[in-house]
Design a protein around this motif. Structure first.
Motif, short mmCIF file in Angstrom:
data_model
loop_
_atom_site.label_atom_id
_atom_site.label_comp_id
_atom_site.label_asym_id
_atom_site.label_seq_id
_atom_site.Cartn_x
_atom_site.Cartn_y
_atom_site.Cartn_z
N HIS A 3 -10.73 1.70 -0.36
CA HIS A 3 -11.20 2.77 0.52
C HIS A 3 -12.54 2.37 1.12
CE1 HIS A 3 -8.52 6.13 -1.35
NE2 HIS A 3 -7.85 5.15 -0.81
N SER A 22 -3.73 5.96 11.01
CA SER A 22 -3.23 5.14 9.91
C SER A 22 -4.29 4.93 8.83
CB SER A 22 -2.77 3.78 10.46
OG SER A 22 -2.42 2.89 9.43
N ARG A 24 -7.01 6.77 8.20
CA ARG A 24 -7.36 8.02 7.52
C ARG A 24 -6.24 8.47 6.58
NH1 ARG A 24 -10.46 11.25 12.48
NH2 ARG A 24 -12.53 10.37 12.02
N ALA A 25 -5.00 8.20 6.96
CA ALA A 25 -3.88 8.58 6.09
C ALA A 25 -3.94 7.86 4.76
CB ALA A 25 -2.56 8.27 6.79
N ASP A 26 -4.58 6.69 4.74
CA ASP A 26 -4.71 5.93 3.50
C ASP A 26 -6.06 6.12 2.83
OD1 ASP A 26 -2.16 4.97 3.56
OD2 ASP A 26 -2.67 3.07 4.51
N GLY A 27 -6.80 7.11 3.28
CA GLY A 27 -8.04 7.49 2.59
C GLY A 27 -9.29 6.77 3.03
N HIS A 28 -9.22 5.97 4.11
CA HIS A 28 -10.43 5.31 4.60
C HIS A 28 -11.29 6.29 5.39
CE1 HIS A 28 -8.95 1.40 3.36
NE2 HIS A 28 -7.81 1.66 3.96
N ARG A 210 -4.35 -3.97 10.61
CA ARG A 210 -4.75 -3.72 9.23
C ARG A 210 -4.58 -4.98 8.38
NH1 ARG A 210 -3.53 2.09 6.92
NH2 ARG A 210 -4.69 0.99 5.30
N ASP A 214 -7.48 -7.00 6.20
CA ASP A 214 -7.26 -7.28 4.77
C ASP A 214 -7.17 -8.76 4.44
OD1 ASP A 214 -7.19 -4.60 4.19
OD2 ASP A 214 -5.01 -4.44 4.25
#
Length: 299
Positions: A3, A22, A24-28, A210, A214
């Protein structure tokens, strides 16, 4: 990435808005660069024309993604609009790169937009990131655009130039203009239809961005295209199949030159661009074929 705090410019555009959703959906935590005074805690003011970025808003960011720029096909290419296309990319990128470089603790990665327009017309030759720039207006803009990240690179920040192809999306971009025409049964080839289109599904484009964030091994130019470019005639046939509409119309090259002016040369140009660095780094496509990409856009 775990995050993280990620800054994004161009967040109101097709790709930027999808990327923000995308992440924000993964909590970033996402902060958006906006061209007005910030009104919310997730906004950072910037003015690309003045070279200004509120650097305080970038403190603590693990990544900065810069996607802002005037639309290449939004207006006829007058000299004034060509200047706007160039300045919005070169001046804006330099401003963000300078801001990144000025931070006491800079982000781990600066992911800056670019385009496969860098390569110019490649005819039917398949090329990858090792190919040199082409000739003409768009290649010259892309070269300056990528050079404008120099401050971030010199500060030791991993810098990536995301050379985007034709994004298959219903909501916007070049492909978004095709859907209404084909739905109405007015779609067809552009010119002789033999020119290659290097497309990528919007879903895969966001996944690729993304993946770049990564993947520490990725830096420099990375082509964001699908693995199998197709000709305009093949795109036309695929649109007809998926939408179940006739594709009898053809836009002759002379008519396109009258309608679009100088930009017609790029519409009729051929770019057979392969995503070698994405594939070599282990990226996997959800929608690699043109039919699948079109269906994904409709969903």
């Amino acid at each position: 990435m775990p995050h993280s705090r990620i800054a994004v410019s161009g967040s109101s555009g097709l790709i930027g808005a999808a990327l923000v959703r995308s992440l924000r959906a993964d909590g970033h935590e996402v902060v958006r660069l906006v061209r007005r005074p910030a009104r919310a805690g997730d906004e950072v003011e910037w003015d690309p024309g003045r070279g200004y970025v509120d650097v305080a808003g970038l403190v603590g960011c693990d990544a900065v993604v810069h996607l802002a720029g005037a639309g290449v096909g939004d207006h006829r290419w007058t000299e004034a609009y060509k200047k706007e296309i160039r300045d919005s990319r070169v001046l804006g990128t330099a401003a963000v790169a300078d801001a990144v470089a000025s931070l006491d603790t800079p982000p781990a990665v600066f992911l800056s937009g670019s385009a496969i327009g860098f390569y110019g017309d490649t005819a039917d030759r398949a090329i990858d990131e090792d190919a040199p720039p082409g000739d003409g207006f768009l290649p010259s803009v892309c070269v300056e655009w990528e050079e404008a990240t120099a401050a971030a690179e010199e500060a030791g920040v991993r810098t990536v130039h995301a050379r985007t192809g034709l994004v298959v999306a219903r909501e916007g971009g070049a492909w978004g203009r095709l859907f209404p025409l084909f739905r109405a049964g007015l779609g067809g080839r552009l010119g002789n239809g033999r020119q290659y289109w290097s497309f990528i599904a919007l879903h895969d484009h966001i996944a690729a961005l993304r993946h770049i964030l990564d993947t520490p091994e990725l830096s420099g130019p990375v082509n964001l295209t699908g693995p199998a470019p197709v000709t305009n005639a093949e795109v036309t046939a695929a649109m007809g199949r998926v939408l179940r509409r006739p594709t009898l119309f053809t836009a002759p090259a002379p008519a396109l030159r009258i309608a679009l002016g100088e930009f017609a040369g790029d519409v009729l140009g051929s770019q057979r661009v392969l995503p070698a660095r994405l594939l070599d780094s282990g990226f996997s496509y959800a929608f690699p074929g043109v039919d699948a990409a079109i269906r994904a856009a409709l969903r």
